[in-house]
Design a protein around this motif. Sequence first.
Motif: not given
Length: 146
Positions: A40-43, A55-57, A67-70, A74-81
């Motif tokens: 899996l890639c980031r996207s 996350i958005e609700s 968008p920057e916060e999102l 998402y980057d931090s979630i990806f990095d955790k995985f």
Amino acid sequence: MGVVIIDGSTVKNFVTDEEHFNKSMDESFAALDLNEDGVLCRSELRKAFESLRLIESHFGVDVATTPEELNQLYDSIFDKFDLDGSNTIDPQEFKSEMKKILLAIADGLGSCPIQMALEDDDRSNFLKKAADLEAAKLVVNHGGGS
């Protein structure tokens, strides 16, 4: 629409049933791996989380997030995985982190049962899979069936 009742033990039993857990994780991973390259890639991971709208609700109400916060989230979630820092998530990393997430949900639920309304055809919901596994075991153990 169906209703399931689960508690922490329902989720823990699902996670510790390696055959069912691994099969479920493999199916979910394959569904997320849109380009079928085995990682899996980031996207791809972001698309999965965006479709869940976790996350958005907040309790069904849209939350204003820049968008920057999102992107940071998402980057931090990806990095955790991405346990090995390879900038991709392989099936083992996915299973490892999903196990941690589901066990945290189980701990949060504890022994207090909750009702969940779920779409009958939602085969990707891990909590529904946990409830279905528990129900199947009850039928087998108590001689149910037709």
